[in-house]
Design a protein around this motif. Structure first.
Motif, PDB file in Angstrom:
ATOM      1  N   ILE A  58      -6.376   3.759   2.529  1.00  0.00           N
ATOM      2  CA  ILE A  58      -7.054   5.050   2.442  1.00  0.00           C
ATOM      3  C   ILE A  58      -6.408   5.934   1.388  1.00  0.00           C
ATOM      4  N   LEU A  59      -5.082   5.893   1.305  1.00  0.00           N
ATOM      5  CA  LEU A  59      -4.339   6.782   0.416  1.00  0.00           C
ATOM      6  C   LEU A  59      -4.293   6.299  -1.032  1.00  0.00           C
ATOM      7  N   SER A  60      -4.348   4.977  -1.256  1.00  0.00           N
ATOM      8  CA  SER A  60      -3.988   4.433  -2.565  1.00  0.00           C
ATOM      9  C   SER A  60      -5.036   4.646  -3.654  1.00  0.00           C
ATOM     10  N   GLY A  61      -6.314   4.676  -3.322  1.00  0.00           N
ATOM     11  CA  GLY A  61      -7.335   4.835  -4.357  1.00  0.00           C
ATOM     12  C   GLY A  61      -7.470   3.581  -5.200  1.00  0.00           C
ATOM     13  N   LYS A  62      -8.162   3.711  -6.347  1.00  0.00           N
ATOM     14  CA  LYS A  62      -8.397   2.564  -7.224  1.00  0.00           C
ATOM     15  C   LYS A  62      -8.309   3.015  -8.683  1.00  0.00           C
ATOM     16  N   ASN A  63      -7.488   2.298  -9.469  1.00  0.00           N
ATOM     17  CA  ASN A  63      -7.316   2.642 -10.886  1.00  0.00           C
ATOM     18  C   ASN A  63      -8.608   2.424 -11.669  1.00  0.00           C
ATOM     19  N   GLY A  64      -8.773   3.190 -12.757  1.00  0.00           N
ATOM     20  CA  GLY A  64      -9.886   3.007 -13.670  1.00  0.00           C
ATOM     21  C   GLY A  64      -9.394   2.507 -15.013  1.00  0.00           C
ATOM     22  N   VAL A  65     -10.303   2.318 -15.966  1.00  0.00           N
ATOM     23  CA  VAL A  65      -9.934   1.899 -17.326  1.00  0.00           C
ATOM     24  C   VAL A  65     -10.717   2.724 -18.343  1.00  0.00           C
ATOM     25  N   GLU A  66     -10.120   2.872 -19.527  1.00  0.00           N
ATOM     26  CA  GLU A  66     -10.756   3.615 -20.624  1.00  0.00           C
ATOM     27  C   GLU A  66     -10.529   2.838 -21.915  1.00  0.00           C
ATOM     28  N   THR A  67     -11.608   2.590 -22.681  1.00  0.00           N
ATOM     29  CA  THR A  67     -11.502   1.897 -23.959  1.00  0.00           C
ATOM     30  C   THR A  67     -11.617   2.926 -25.082  1.00  0.00           C
ATOM     31  N   LEU A  68     -10.557   3.031 -25.900  1.00  0.00           N
ATOM     32  CA  LEU A  68     -10.499   4.012 -26.976  1.00  0.00           C
ATOM     33  C   LEU A  68     -10.714   3.339 -28.328  1.00  0.00           C
ATOM     34  N   GLU A  69     -11.413   4.009 -29.256  1.00  0.00           N
ATOM     35  CA  GLU A  69     -11.564   3.505 -30.618  1.00  0.00           C
ATOM     36  C   GLU A  69     -10.283   3.739 -31.405  1.00  0.00           C
TER      37      GLU A  69
ATOM     38  N   THR B 124      -1.419   1.544  22.202  1.00  0.00           N
ATOM     39  CA  THR B 124      -2.487   2.538  22.043  1.00  0.00           C
ATOM     40  C   THR B 124      -3.455   2.133  20.935  1.00  0.00           C
ATOM     41  N   ARG B 125      -2.950   1.414  19.927  1.00  0.00           N
ATOM     42  CA  ARG B 125      -3.754   1.051  18.751  1.00  0.00           C
ATOM     43  C   ARG B 125      -4.349   2.292  18.089  1.00  0.00           C
ATOM     44  N   MET B 126      -3.541   3.353  17.978  1.00  0.00           N
ATOM     45  CA  MET B 126      -4.074   4.603  17.433  1.00  0.00           C
ATOM     46  C   MET B 126      -4.167   4.581  15.908  1.00  0.00           C
ATOM     47  N   GLY B 127      -3.798   3.464  15.278  1.00  0.00           N
ATOM     48  CA  GLY B 127      -3.939   3.360  13.834  1.00  0.00           C
ATOM     49  C   GLY B 127      -2.645   3.128  13.099  1.00  0.00           C
ATOM     50  N   VAL B 128      -1.511   3.106  13.822  1.00  0.00           N
ATOM     51  CA  VAL B 128      -0.228   2.775  13.200  1.00  0.00           C
ATOM     52  C   VAL B 128      -0.083   1.256  13.169  1.00  0.00           C
ATOM     53  N   ILE B 129       1.013   0.759  12.609  1.00  0.00           N
ATOM     54  CA  ILE B 129       1.206  -0.694  12.529  1.00  0.00           C
ATOM     55  C   ILE B 129       2.468  -1.097  13.278  1.00  0.00           C
ATOM     56  N   GLU B 130       2.494  -2.357  13.704  1.00  0.00           N
ATOM     57  CA  GLU B 130       3.637  -2.949  14.397  1.00  0.00           C
ATOM     58  C   GLU B 130       3.990  -2.179  15.666  1.00  0.00           C
ATOM     59  N   GLU B 131       2.970  -1.771  16.396  1.00  0.00           N
ATOM     60  CA  GLU B 131       3.178  -1.048  17.658  1.00  0.00           C
ATOM     61  C   GLU B 131       3.573  -2.049  18.745  1.00  0.00           C
ATOM     62  N   SER B 132       4.588  -1.699  19.534  1.00  0.00           N
ATOM     63  CA  SER B 132       5.064  -2.587  20.593  1.00  0.00           C
ATOM     64  C   SER B 132       4.149  -2.526  21.815  1.00  0.00           C
ATOM     65  N   PHE B 133       4.205  -3.587  22.632  1.00  0.00           N
ATOM     66  CA  PHE B 133       3.349  -3.706  23.802  1.00  0.00           C
ATOM     67  C   PHE B 133       3.996  -3.131  25.058  1.00  0.00           C
ATOM     68  N   GLY B 134       5.284  -3.377  25.257  1.00  0.00           N
ATOM     69  CA  GLY B 134       5.877  -3.105  26.561  1.00  0.00           C
ATOM     70  C   GLY B 134       5.535  -4.226  27.526  1.00  0.00           C
TER      71      GLY B 134
ATOM     72  N   GLN C  25      -7.716  -0.930  12.661  1.00  0.00           N
ATOM     73  CA  GLN C  25      -8.521  -0.631  11.476  1.00  0.00           C
ATOM     74  C   GLN C  25      -9.623   0.377  11.786  1.00  0.00           C
ATOM     75  N   LEU C  26     -10.296   0.203  12.917  1.00  0.00           N
ATOM     76  CA  LEU C  26     -11.407   1.094  13.258  1.00  0.00           C
ATOM     77  C   LEU C  26     -10.915   2.493  13.598  1.00  0.00           C
ATOM     78  N   ARG C  27      -9.744   2.601  14.215  1.00  0.00           N
ATOM     79  CA  ARG C  27      -9.223   3.944  14.509  1.00  0.00           C
ATOM     80  C   ARG C  27      -8.825   4.671  13.223  1.00  0.00           C
ATOM     81  N   ARG C  28      -8.381   3.928  12.215  1.00  0.00           N
ATOM     82  CA  ARG C  28      -8.090   4.568  10.927  1.00  0.00           C
ATOM     83  C   ARG C  28      -9.358   5.097  10.270  1.00  0.00           C
ATOM     84  N   LEU C  29     -10.488   4.520  10.631  1.00  0.00           N
ATOM     85  CA  LEU C  29     -11.784   4.990  10.127  1.00  0.00           C
ATOM     86  C   LEU C  29     -12.364   6.089  11.010  1.00  0.00           C
ATOM     87  N   ILE C  30     -11.567   6.526  11.996  1.00  0.00           N
ATOM     88  CA  ILE C  30     -11.959   7.564  12.952  1.00  0.00           C
ATOM     89  C   ILE C  30     -13.192   7.126  13.739  1.00  0.00           C
ATOM     90  N   LEU C  31     -13.105   5.956  14.322  1.00  0.00           N
ATOM     91  CA  LEU C  31     -14.101   5.448  15.262  1.00  0.00           C
ATOM     92  C   LEU C  31     -13.420   5.229  16.611  1.00  0.00           C
TER      93      LEU C  31
END
Length: 763
Positions: free
Chosen positions: A234-245, A442-452, A665-671
């Motif tokens: 979500i944070l990283s975005g996507k690079n673009g390109v520009e061709t210059l003469e 909880t699967r609230m959208g973080v990673i490597e969450e422990s189970f207990g 993944q779905l919680r990161r999409l706010i579902l």
């Protein structure tokens, strides 16, 4: 090629001369013969050129070089347009993590490096001692190491390892000013893409982002851990390109672009954190750590009626701007090693919670009518199979105290809780543990969450779990369970995303509260809150009553506080439990006010060198007071600006995917995803792939495992109908024609069979 042509021309002329000598033809005949030979030669050379040219056209290469690329490079240049990484902000828009630059330092040694008027721009040997002193003061670089680098032979400039990199702009300016003050030249800096943080601010929770490949800026930033890693897509975005003469000299003509593929900046993530509360919590925990000498401390404040995490921290932690460790650490490791060895104690580590778990035992006992507040018992040692359950003060009163069950809860009596668990029975108690979702992330959208882990299926483990031993949890699971106590039985999923804003499209997705079940009734939840008040106010039995000061430990502006304290044994990695006067995990949960709580505060202190409950209450009280000062702004729901549209996402096909990762993944999409069944792969989804969805939509995911009845509280009629279609249940709807589920005839965890009747009440 040239050598080949020389040979090609040379051979025919020799042949012509030889033939002429042999034939003794007339000059006119020789001229004709030579003309024929030259024609044949011309045809041969032309054929060679045509074949070679065709070969170049077809293969577009010569000696391994792509000719089209080389030609294009002569008149144009393609450059990368770097996407901006999205910012992480608090709930009000205060920046927590933003893109910036940092620097690496170098020193020029080349004596040819002088200005146009002949001034020295390099560092001379006479300057080395002064440079070493500056670097020691500003970068903590060893002076002998700096001098060693500066004294290297045959190099034009030198760098200084890891401590000479990731220098802040402020530190860079300090070095430049110090060099100028003593007349040093030759010190230079290289700028690098970096991430800027505000020091120690929920550092383990927010995490870090850094360059993907060392100091190579061209590959951009990537999240390394924490929210930065979890929300990297979500944070990283996507690079673009520009061709210059290019001009005739091969220089790129800036602003004259032949084509542009624009960069797509990352989306901004507004967290639920409140900067004023987070800053105060960090300061209060620093004091608690200093006073207690604890190995670990974790503290979190949650908005009770929404599940929003308002502030959270831990010790040890680190300063994100300098990446130095704060708090106890293994001194055999470097700061960098300690930094990446750390875990987020909120959701990545498990522990036995101790008596703060009795809140759930009491709730289940009230819900099953096994708790009688005024019934009495003696808190003497209780034999359970081959073990003995004792109360914490049994040495003071060997024969045990006679007390009511309400007093026993206030006194944190293990014996009283054991009696309640035995009255409910192992099967019922296990059912309530699952209703509260212990053993489930909880699967609230973080990673490597422990189970207990739930307690072992034997009488000793089941009884011990009633007072928080023999069961392992995460701090986040405890907070999720506490939301059910605070909200009339409605359990909320804790969340940390307030909204995600897409500045490219002028859209955003705003988070709403998510109900994930109703493990106990409203009456049971409200009753628990009432009995928790006695823990702080009962001047005979209350464990949170300060007998020396003659007042409760937890006081928040005259409001009644529902509180529960805990003392748990700490498992030793080598086996058994730690031994010692303070070798425990001390904890407390406070909900305020006692009726319809606004806030939930939970804190644990592990293995302190000395102990008093004031180490927790001195954090909770001022933090909760400050929360009430900010309450009006905290209560203001984050809503979309009228000029900003709600972002729609296109749902993917999740069939065959792992349910746990899909939930994240779905919680990161706010579902609001719900998994049905115990399988390891998704077989059906309630909303078809390709559907465009707004925020906060519920999606059911069926797995290939055994199906037991889920908690369908707050589900829509359509959700229930989907469940019935998948399981073969016959549904009878009662109550309103539309609305959400408030009651279900088949209780959570019961077996589901085709043709079984399910009566559902909608309201």
């Amino acid at each position: 090629m040239i050598d080949f042509l020389k040979k090609l021309f040379k051979l025919p002329f020799r042949k012509v001369a030889k033939n002429a000598a042999k034939s003794h033809l007339t000059p006119e005949a020789n001229r004709k013969r030579i003309a024929q030979d030259i024609l044949i030669l011309a045809i041969l050379v032309f054929t060679v050129f045509i074949v070679r040219f065709s070969w170049l056209v077809v293969t577009d290469s010569s000696n391994g070089v792509k000719l089209s690329e080389r030609a294009t490079a002569n008149y144009s240049e393609t450059v990368t347009i770097f996407a901006k990484r999205g910012s992480i902000l608090d709930r009000e828009g205060t920046p927590i993590a933003t893109d910036s630059s940092d620097y690496s330092v170098y020193v020029i040694l080349d004596k040819a490096y002088v200005s146009g008027d002949g001034k020295k721009l390099y560092a001379a040997p006479a300057d080395f001692a002064k440079i070493a002193k500056i670097f020691k003061d500003k970068l903590e670089l060893d002076e002998s190491y700096t001098k060693e680098q500066l004294s290297r032979e045959g190099v034009s400039q030198v760098e200084f390892g890891t401590k000479g990199k990731h220098i802040s702009y402020t530190n860079k300016e300090e070095i430049e000013e110090a060099a100028k003050a003593v007349g040093i030249t030759g010190i230079g800096f290289t700028s690098h893409l970096a991430r800027s943080y505000g020091g120690n601010f929920a550092s383990n929770f927010i995490g870090l982002a850094g360059l993907k490949d060392g100091d190579d800026d061209t590959k951009g930033l990537v999240g390394q851990f924490g929210i930065e890693a979890a929300l990297d897509d979500i944070l990283s975005g996507k690079n673009g390109v520009e061709t210059l003469e290019k001009d005739k000299n091969g220089q790129a003509l800036q602003g004259v672009a032949k084509s542009i593929v624009p960069a797509k900046d990352g989306e901004d993530v507004y967290t639920t954190l409140s900067a004023p509360l987070q800053i105060q919590l960090e300061q209060l925990i620093d004091t608690a750590l200093e006073n207690s000498g604890a190995e670990e401390i974790v503290a979190t404040l949650v908005k009770a009626n929404t599940g929003e995490i308002l502030a959270t921290t831990q010790r040890p932690t680190f300063d994100a701007s300098t990446q130095t460790v704060i708090g106890p650490k293994n001194d055999k490791k470097s700061d960098k090693e300690n930094l990446f060895y750390q875990m987020n104690f909120l959701y990545q580590t498990v522990f036995e919670p101790g008596s703060t778990f009795k809140v759930f035992t009491l709730g289940a006992a009230i819900d099953t009518n096994k708790f009688s507040a005024n019934s009495t018992y003696v808190s003497a040692p209780l034999e359970v199979a081959d073990t003995i359950v004792r109360d914490w003060d049994v040495e003071d009163v060997p024969s045990g105290n006679r007390m009511t069950y309400a007093q026993g809860f206030a006194h944190s009596s293990n014996v009283g809780m054991s009696n309640l668990q035995k009255a409910m029975g192992d099967e019922v108690w296990d059912d309530y543990l699952k209703r509260f979702k212990f053993g489930v992330p909880t699967r609230m959208g973080v990673i490597e969450e422990s189970f207990g882990n739930l307690p072992e299926p034997n009488i000793v483990a089941q009884v011990n779990s009633s007072f928080g031993q023999g069961v392992s949890v995460t701090e986040l699971q405890m907070l999720r369970g506490y939301t059910a106590i605070a909200n009339g039985g409605e359990m909320l999923e804790p969340h940390f995303i307030s909204k995600i804003a897409n500045i490219n499209d002028n859209t955003e997705r705003v988070t709403k509260r998510e109900i994930v079940g109703k493990p106990i009734s409203e009456n049971a939840a409200d009753s628990v809150l009432k009995y928790m008040v006695g823990v702080g106010t009962d001047n005979v039995f209350g464990t949170a009553y300060n007998w020396f000061a003659g007042e409760p430990y937890f006081r928040v502006g005259g409001r009644e506080v529902s509180v529960k304290t805990g003392t748990a044994e700490v498992a030793n990695p080598t086996g058994g439990y730690y031994k010692g006067l303070t070798s425990y995990l001390y904890s407390a949960v406070a909900m305020v006010p006692a009726e319809n709580p606004d806030f939930i505060f939970y804190m644990t202190v592990k293995l302190p060198s000395n102990w008093t409950l004031a180490f927790i209450s001195d954090v909770a009280n001022p933090l909760l007071e400050r929360a009430y000062e900010l309450k009006s702004s905290l209560d203001t729901q984050v809503t979309s600006n009228d000029r900003v549209k709600e972002a729609k996402i296109t749902l993917k096909d999740y069939k065959g995917k792992a349910p746990g990762l899909t939930l994240e993944q779905l919680r990161r999409l706010i579902l609001k995803p719900v998994v049905i069944g115990s399988g390891d792969a998704i077989t059906e989804q309630s909303i078809e792939a390709g559907t465009k969805l707004g925020a906060n939509e519920r999606i059911l995911l069926l797995t290939n495992g055994e199906i037991t009845m889920p908690d369908i509280y707050d589900w829509s009629k359509q959700d229930v109908e989907t469940l019935a279609k998948w399981t073969g249940l016959e549904v009878i709807f009662e109550g309103d024609d539309v609305g959400k589920v408030t009651e279900q005839s088949i209780k959570m965890n019961e077996e589901v069979k085709k043709g079984l009747k399910l009566t559902v009440t909608l309201k």
